[in-house]
Design a protein around this motif. Structure first.
Motif, PDB file in Angstrom:
ATOM      1  N   GLN A  89       0.834  -1.206   0.000  1.00  0.00           N
ATOM      2  CA  GLN A  89       0.000   0.000   0.000  1.00  0.00           C
ATOM      3  C   GLN A  89       0.869   1.255   0.000  1.00  0.00           C
ATOM      4  N   SER A  90       1.955   1.226   0.741  1.00  0.00           N
ATOM      5  CA  SER A  90       2.824   2.409   0.757  1.00  0.00           C
ATOM      6  C   SER A  90       3.456   2.640  -0.615  1.00  0.00           C
ATOM      7  N   ILE A  91       3.749   1.576  -1.340  1.00  0.00           N
ATOM      8  CA  ILE A  91       4.294   1.719  -2.694  1.00  0.00           C
ATOM      9  C   ILE A  91       3.247   2.345  -3.615  1.00  0.00           C
ATOM     10  N   VAL A  92       2.013   1.843  -3.531  1.00  0.00           N
ATOM     11  CA  VAL A  92       0.947   2.378  -4.379  1.00  0.00           C
ATOM     12  C   VAL A  92       0.653   3.833  -4.016  1.00  0.00           C
ATOM     13  N   THR A  93       0.637   4.150  -2.722  1.00  0.00           N
ATOM     14  CA  THR A  93       0.403   5.533  -2.300  1.00  0.00           C
ATOM     15  C   THR A  93       1.498   6.450  -2.816  1.00  0.00           C
ATOM     16  N   SER A  94       2.722   6.004  -2.747  1.00  0.00           N
ATOM     17  CA  SER A  94       3.834   6.797  -3.264  1.00  0.00           C
ATOM     18  C   SER A  94       3.710   6.991  -4.773  1.00  0.00           C
ATOM     19  N   LEU A  95       3.358   5.939  -5.491  1.00  0.00           N
ATOM     20  CA  LEU A  95       3.170   6.036  -6.932  1.00  0.00           C
ATOM     21  C   LEU A  95       2.083   7.053  -7.259  1.00  0.00           C
ATOM     22  N   THR A  96       0.980   6.978  -6.527  1.00  0.00           N
ATOM     23  CA  THR A  96      -0.123   7.899  -6.781  1.00  0.00           C
ATOM     24  C   THR A  96       0.260   9.332  -6.433  1.00  0.00           C
ATOM     25  N   THR A  97       0.829   9.517  -5.247  1.00  0.00           N
ATOM     26  CA  THR A  97       1.155  10.862  -4.778  1.00  0.00           C
ATOM     27  C   THR A  97       2.267  11.504  -5.590  1.00  0.00           C
ATOM     28  N   ASN A  98       3.291  10.741  -5.916  1.00  0.00           N
ATOM     29  CA  ASN A  98       4.480  11.319  -6.535  1.00  0.00           C
ATOM     30  C   ASN A  98       4.534  11.236  -8.055  1.00  0.00           C
ATOM     31  N   PHE A  99       3.648  10.455  -8.650  1.00  0.00           N
ATOM     32  CA  PHE A  99       3.717  10.299 -10.102  1.00  0.00           C
ATOM     33  C   PHE A  99       2.377  10.586 -10.777  1.00  0.00           C
TER      34      PHE A  99
ATOM     35  N   PRO B 206       0.737  14.297  -9.872  1.00  0.00           N
ATOM     36  CA  PRO B 206       1.335  15.419 -10.605  1.00  0.00           C
ATOM     37  C   PRO B 206       0.947  15.441 -12.084  1.00  0.00           C
ATOM     38  N   LEU B 207       0.810  14.241 -12.678  1.00  0.00           N
ATOM     39  CA  LEU B 207       0.366  14.201 -14.077  1.00  0.00           C
ATOM     40  C   LEU B 207      -1.055  14.744 -14.216  1.00  0.00           C
ATOM     41  N   ILE B 208      -1.907  14.339 -13.299  1.00  0.00           N
ATOM     42  CA  ILE B 208      -3.281  14.839 -13.331  1.00  0.00           C
ATOM     43  C   ILE B 208      -3.290  16.346 -13.097  1.00  0.00           C
ATOM     44  N   ALA B 209      -2.468  16.798 -12.161  1.00  0.00           N
ATOM     45  CA  ALA B 209      -2.398  18.238 -11.878  1.00  0.00           C
ATOM     46  C   ALA B 209      -1.923  19.007 -13.106  1.00  0.00           C
ATOM     47  N   LEU B 210      -0.959  18.465 -13.842  1.00  0.00           N
ATOM     48  CA  LEU B 210      -0.496  19.124 -15.058  1.00  0.00           C
ATOM     49  C   LEU B 210      -1.598  19.201 -16.107  1.00  0.00           C
ATOM     50  N   LEU B 211      -2.341  18.106 -16.225  1.00  0.00           N
ATOM     51  CA  LEU B 211      -3.405  18.071 -17.229  1.00  0.00           C
ATOM     52  C   LEU B 211      -4.570  18.979 -16.866  1.00  0.00           C
ATOM     53  N   THR B 212      -4.890  19.059 -15.578  1.00  0.00           N
ATOM     54  CA  THR B 212      -6.055  19.847 -15.152  1.00  0.00           C
ATOM     55  C   THR B 212      -5.680  21.251 -14.718  1.00  0.00           C
TER      56      THR B 212
ATOM     57  N   ILE C  68       0.166  18.697  -4.548  1.00  0.00           N
ATOM     58  CA  ILE C  68      -0.323  17.794  -5.583  1.00  0.00           C
ATOM     59  C   ILE C  68      -1.837  17.956  -5.677  1.00  0.00           C
ATOM     60  N   ILE C  69      -2.349  18.114  -6.865  1.00  0.00           N
ATOM     61  CA  ILE C  69      -3.776  18.307  -7.136  1.00  0.00           C
ATOM     62  C   ILE C  69      -4.392  19.169  -6.046  1.00  0.00           C
ATOM     63  N   GLY C  70      -4.261  20.453  -6.181  1.00  0.00           N
ATOM     64  CA  GLY C  70      -4.780  21.359  -5.176  1.00  0.00           C
ATOM     65  C   GLY C  70      -6.270  21.515  -5.256  1.00  0.00           C
ATOM     66  N   GLY C  71      -6.976  20.410  -5.462  1.00  0.00           N
ATOM     67  CA  GLY C  71      -8.428  20.459  -5.602  1.00  0.00           C
ATOM     68  C   GLY C  71      -9.095  20.586  -4.254  1.00  0.00           C
ATOM     69  N   SER C  72      -9.525  21.801  -3.916  1.00  0.00           N
ATOM     70  CA  SER C  72     -10.274  22.001  -2.686  1.00  0.00           C
ATOM     71  C   SER C  72     -11.146  23.229  -2.850  1.00  0.00           C
ATOM     72  N   PHE C  73     -12.176  23.290  -2.052  1.00  0.00           N
ATOM     73  CA  PHE C  73     -13.032  24.466  -2.037  1.00  0.00           C
ATOM     74  C   PHE C  73     -13.536  24.668  -0.624  1.00  0.00           C
TER      75      PHE C  73
ATOM     76  N   ALA D 297      -7.186   9.096  -3.004  1.00  0.00           N
ATOM     77  CA  ALA D 297      -7.584   7.835  -2.359  1.00  0.00           C
ATOM     78  C   ALA D 297      -8.294   6.919  -3.353  1.00  0.00           C
ATOM     79  N   VAL D 298      -9.122   7.491  -4.219  1.00  0.00           N
ATOM     80  CA  VAL D 298      -9.821   6.681  -5.223  1.00  0.00           C
ATOM     81  C   VAL D 298      -8.817   6.071  -6.197  1.00  0.00           C
ATOM     82  N   ILE D 299      -7.836   6.851  -6.611  1.00  0.00           N
ATOM     83  CA  ILE D 299      -6.810   6.331  -7.519  1.00  0.00           C
ATOM     84  C   ILE D 299      -6.025   5.209  -6.836  1.00  0.00           C
ATOM     85  N   ASN D 300      -5.673   5.407  -5.566  1.00  0.00           N
ATOM     86  CA  ASN D 300      -4.989   4.340  -4.812  1.00  0.00           C
ATOM     87  C   ASN D 300      -5.811   3.063  -4.816  1.00  0.00           C
ATOM     88  N   PHE D 301      -7.111   3.212  -4.524  1.00  0.00           N
ATOM     89  CA  PHE D 301      -7.993   2.045  -4.476  1.00  0.00           C
ATOM     90  C   PHE D 301      -8.043   1.341  -5.836  1.00  0.00           C
TER      91      PHE D 301
END
Length: 150
Positions: free
Chosen positions: A31-41, A44-50, A63-68, A83-87
């Motif tokens: 899980q820590s590997i997947v979380t790192s992959l999601t958070t660090n890779f 950022p790709l999603i943040a660049l695209l959006t 990373i993905i500063g999506g908040s309101f 979290a959804v991407i991790n899942f």
């Protein structure tokens, strides 16, 4: 109390419990590997695209500063998306792992099925009839050789 400890020992040392414990430990590490992959890779790709990159209080990009904010309450949908991407990644990997294990199990069963089964042992009657047949053949061949010598 002694009986309780014996029952607990029998339960704890069963193969299924030990396999499950190993699975939980490996799952936690994975899980820590997947979380790192999601958070660090991936994030950022999603943040660049959006274009959803925000800076934190130190000026570092988040990373993905999506908040309101509604009525002073912050809703951080970027963390939820993470979290959804991790899942989804974990579910995909587990699916592939189980599919591979099932394939290996099928191959193992096919090899066992392909092995020719040993012929059943003859019954006592069959053994006795075979002996009688062999004796009759021996007697007939002995008679034939006697007639030829005469």
């Amino acid at each position: 109390m002694k009986k309780f400890l014996q029952e607990f020992k029998a339960f704890a040392l069963k193969g299924n419990v030990m396999s499950m414990a190993v699975g939980v430990i490996i799952g936690g590490a994975f899980q820590s590997i997947v979380t790192s992959l999601t958070t660090n890779f991936i994030n950022p790709l999603i943040a660049l695209l959006t274009g959803g990159v925000k800076k934190d209080e130190n000026g570092n990009p988040m990373i993905i500063g999506g908040s309101f904010t509604i009525n002073g309450v912050d809703f951080n949908y970027g963390a939820f998306l993470s979290a959804v991407i991790n899942f989804l990644i974990m579910a995909l990997i587990l699916f592939l792992l189980i599919k591979g294990m099932n394939k290996l199990m099928e191959l193992g069963h096919k090899k066992q099925e392909e092995a020719p089964a040993a012929p059943p042992e003859p019954s006592k009657e069959e053994i006795l009839l075979s002996e009688i047949r062999d004796l009759l053949k021996a007697q007939n061949s002995a008679k034939v050789t006697e007639e030829k010598t005469e």
